[in-house]
Each structure stands twice: as C-alpha cells, then as structure tokens.
Design an enzyme around this catalytic site. Structure first.
Site, PDB file in Angstrom:
ATOM      1  N   ASP A 238     -10.275   2.637 -18.523  1.00  0.00           N
ATOM      2  CA  ASP A 238     -10.402   1.555 -19.482  1.00  0.00           C
ATOM      3  C   ASP A 238     -10.067   0.229 -18.817  1.00  0.00           C
ATOM      4  O   ASP A 238      -9.163   0.146 -17.984  1.00  0.00           O
ATOM      5  CB  ASP A 238      -9.448   1.823 -20.655  1.00  0.00           C
ATOM      6  N   GLU A 267     -14.599   0.930 -16.437  1.00  0.00           N
ATOM      7  CA  GLU A 267     -15.135  -0.031 -17.401  1.00  0.00           C
ATOM      8  C   GLU A 267     -14.951  -1.409 -16.771  1.00  0.00           C
ATOM      9  O   GLU A 267     -13.907  -2.051 -16.924  1.00  0.00           O
ATOM     10  CB  GLU A 267     -14.397   0.064 -18.740  1.00  0.00           C
TER      11      GLU A 267
END
Length: 513
Positions: A238, A267
C-alpha cells in the site's frame, strides 16, 4: 518498446528469454482482487455477532454501502465500520469459482488485525482480524489456493498503522515508551503525530528506526517473512512510494531471500520508470491513464501510442510484464460506473487483457457490478449475477480464454504497429505464428487504414484473423511485406492472429520462422 526490424533479434537467441519468462509465475498472470469482508457470506454468521460491537454494524448481504457520518471520537467515518461478515473460511469455499473463472493469482486486501472493515489501520500486523479468522485459517486458505494451481498475494500496509493500535496509544501518552520512536510524535503535528495524508486514524511508522524495519521485513520472524512462510507468495504494498527507494529495495530483497520468486508489487501512482529498479512491479496507473484517455478522446490514437512506447521503454519489458494492469479497484469507481457504455467498456477491457502486464480483475467487475467512489465500489459480491446468461461474465471469460491460449499476451514483447488513426501495437515472441496485432478504433466512425507491422517473421500472404470473432469471421487483412490494409468499425477492437495457410501440404512457415 522496440520499433522496427532493426531491433529484432534472432528467434533462436530469444528462445531462452521467453522460456525463462514462462517459468516465472509473476509474468502476465490474471490477478483477482478480493475484499474478504465483502466477497462471500460467512458460513457461521450467527456465531460472529459478538465480533461487531457498537458502533460497528453488521449489514445484511443485500444492503449496499453508503457514505457515513464522521465520528470525531474514532476519527473515522461510520461507513468504515460497517461490516458484511465475509471471512477467510467463506472465501476458501469459493475458490472453485476463481479457478473456473481462470484466475492465476488471488490478491487479498489487508487481513491483519485492525479496527475498520478495510483493515488499512493495523492494530497488530502479526494477527489476523477475528472477523476474518486466524493464522490457521490463513494457512488453510493458502493451501487451497495452491492446490488449484494459483498463487496468493497479501496487502502490506507498512507505511502506517491505526490510531487504536496499543503500541501507538502507549507511544503517544508516554514519552519514555519503548514504542515512542516507532512513530513521528511531536507538537508540530496535528493530533500529536504525523499521519498519512491528513487521516488522523493512520499514524505513520518511523521507518528510520531499525526496530521498525526489523519488525516489518528484515527479521526472520518479521511480518513480511512469516506470512511468506505460512503460504503467501507475495505482497502488494500500500502507498509504496511513501516508503522510498532504499527501503523498497531492502524489503524486496528480504522477500526474495525468504521465498525465491516471490512478488513485491507496489501501489505507486507516480510514473513507474526508476521505481521499477527498487521493486519487482507496480500497479500501473500510468498505463490506466493511457487506456482511459484514449477511449474518452482526451488522447489521439497516435499520441497514446507514443506514450505507450515511452512508458514501456522507460520501465523495461521485464518489470512491465509483472506489473498489474488495473481499470478499477477498491479506491476507484467500478469499471461499469466509469464506463457505462458497453462499447467503451469493452475497449478498455481488451486493452487491459492485451497490453503488457497482469490484468487486475476487481471482484464483481467480471459480472457487471457498479459502484462509485469509496464506499460504493466496495459492495458485497453479487452472487446472483454469476450466471451463464450474464453477458459481462461471458465477455470476461472470453478475454481470459484468449489470454490463456495466447503465449504472447502473457510473456511477449511489445512494439508499436505504425498507424495514425488506429491505436495499434503488437505482442510477439520468438515464434512468428504467436504474434498478435491489437488494433483499437475508439472513434465513432469506421476507420480504414494502411498499417505497417514491423515483424520480419510474418510471411508475405499471411492472413490475420480476429480472435474476438467467431469461426465464420473472415480475415481482417493479409500481410504484404509487413503492410496491411484493414477496416476497424467504430468503437471496436481487433486482436489479430496469423493463420498459417497450407497449400497441398506446403507452408511458408515450414521452417518455423
């Protein structure tokens, strides 16, 4: 991307490269993304009610998520603590669906102990949220995934934790706490600590503290390495760009040391380029922009092609093949909401499944689920739409079948086809007959164009047939010294494959060019 025959190496020299790519599961798989709470109704829901104390709410599976009110004491919105009751055991019971769909990788949004439904606010990375199960349930799920020939990727939220984490609460209240240096705490920060993007529920971890890095990924018993041993095959990170290059390189090396061939995909919303020197792959947001801007008309086909060429050249084909090609996910409105017109949606999905990378299918998008911005895009899985007569599902299965059958789509190189009004590119391997030419006409009128396919292996007189058509569909064109004249209807995509012609046993591909 490579342009023209000057960049074409001999097929014999390429064979080892493509064979190596084929052995690596990270190249070009179909990734299926699941929010555990929303995917499959719990088998024993009645026994779980105590896991959702007020102000948490357990919703009925028929309800849809809606924007909630801000809860100042909890420092989050009420929709973040609405639950639907899915868990690891119920997910394990639906693995046959994923296998039959054709998924190669199951990617789970966070499952570690956290307060909210989305679990991006970790309380303890080592424990699994009891609403989902425990580590034994995870091990069992991983075994079921592997038994079906699939891989399992987890979501690592290593930039921050949740405000309710006991170690953060102690660190915040006690300057002498051993946890104090695990966070950036001080009066200069709103709320007393540095938080991610202003969200008071998400205090950032201090990665400059060696103890934090050891806990997350360096130690043999770290979060990252222990889950890999328990059955995970990789991690999606993330907000990975927040970690920085040095820590990403170290984390990726730790994963590979623990499990050879494991995947670290980030990400990273930035342009990919140099980030792919620090990590295996990215979620390819730049490629997503090219696709959607082409379809909307914000980019002309020729300009979109130049951008694609630049992107692949800068990133490199090897990490591009491992990077995930997404149109929607838990942070983005669903594809059927972004592109409500079927023709445009079909174009986006053809590109998602033919451009270099790994298509990321967000649960429910294959059956036409709709949903705007978070939380509307996180609705419970509509199992009632999993039917043979659902055209959305039939279409995705067709794209998956083509991808499974066509080696070039999974591991092939990419280069532009010379065109002006069509968006045109080629996927190719060392075998000429595996070549695929993708032509996309996003405009509202049919386009006839003479294109040049700079592939020296394609023999003169080769018929090019659209794989999206049926057995009676005539050839779209014939290759003549690398040139072909083709007509593509409005808002239509072709995936053209060469058809070998036999004349009394004779073939121009008789020596395997």
């Amino acid at each position: 991307m490579t342009r023209g025959s000057a960049h074409t190496t001999t097929q014999a020299a390429d064979a080892a490269t493509f064979a190596g790519r084929e052995r690596d599961w990270r190249n070009g798989p179909i990734v299926y993304q699941v929010l555990v709470d929303r995917f499959a109704p719990a088998l024993q829901l009645s026994s779980k009610h105590a896991l959702y104390p007020a102000p948490k709410q357990l919703r009925d599976w028929s309800e849809q998520p809606r924007q909630g009110a801000y809860l100042p004491d909890a420092r989050l919105s009420s929709h973040e603590i609405d639950f639907w009751g899915g868990d690891l055991a119920s997910l394990a019971g639906r693995l046959d669906y994923l296998q039959q769909l054709g998924a190669d990788v199951l990617y789970l949004n966070p499952i570690h102990l956290a307060y909210t439904n989305h679990k991006y606010d970790a309380l303890d990375f080592m424990a699994i949220s009891p609403e989902f199960g425990d580590r034994a349930d995870f091990v069992e799920l991983a075994a079921g995934v592997h038994a079906r020939g699939m891989k399992l990727v987890l979501d690592g939220v290593f930039n921050h934790m949740g405000r309710n984490a006991p170690i953060f609460q102690e660190a915040l209240s006690n300057p002498a706490s051993a946890w104090r240096d695990w966070f950036a705490i001080g009066a200069q920060y709103d709320g007393g600590a540095r938080v991610w993007t202003g969200y008071q529920n998400l205090p950032e971890l201090n990665l400059e503290n060696p103890a934090v890095r050891a806990y997350l990924y360096e130690s043999p018993d770290s979060v990252l390495r222990s889950y890999l041993r328990d059955g995970a095959d990789g991690w999606r990170l993330d907000t990975a760009f927040e970690l920085g290059h040095a820590y990403l390189r170290d984390l990726t090396s730790a994963a590979h040391a623990e499990k050879a061939g494991s995947l670290i995909v980030g990400e990273i919303v930035n342009y990919p380029d140099e980030w792919l020197r620090s990590i295996d792959a990215v979620m390819n947001f730049s490629l997503r922009h090219i696709v959607l801007d082409l379809i909307s008309g914000a980019l002309t086909p020729a300009r979109a092609a130049r951008m694609l060429d630049r992107l692949v050249c800068d990133a490199g084909i090897e990490p591009m093949l491992k990077s995930w090609v997404l149109i929607d996910n838990h942070d983005i409105p669903r594809i059927a909401t972004q592109l409500p017109r079927v023709a445009q949606r079909r174009l986006a999905q053809v590109l998602q499944f033919t451009l270099p990378g790994a298509p990321n299918v967000y649960y429910g998008s294959e059956i036409g689920m709709t949903g705007g911005a978070d939380p509307e895009n996180r609705g419970p899985m509509r199992w009632d739409l999993v039917r043979a007569d659902n055209p959305e599902l039939a279409w995705i299965k067709q794209l998956i079948a083509i991808r499974k059958q066509q080696r070039a789509l999974r591991i092939g190189n990419a280069r532009l086809v010379e065109a002006e009004r069509l968006f045109a590119f080629e996927r190719y391997t060392e075998r000429a007959l595996e070549t695929l030419v993708v032509l996309v006409n996003p405009s509202g009128t049919a386009i006839t164009e003479r294109v040049m396919i700079a592939n020296a292996g394609l023999m003169d007189g080769t018929l090019m047939v659209d794989l999206l058509g049926d057995a009676d569909t005539p050839a779209a064109g014939t290759v003549d010294a690398g040139f072909m004249t083709v007509t593509v209807p409005a808002e239509t995509a072709f995936i053209l494959a060469p058809r070998e012609r036999f004349l009394g046993g004779y073939s121009r591909y008789k020596r395997g060019q």
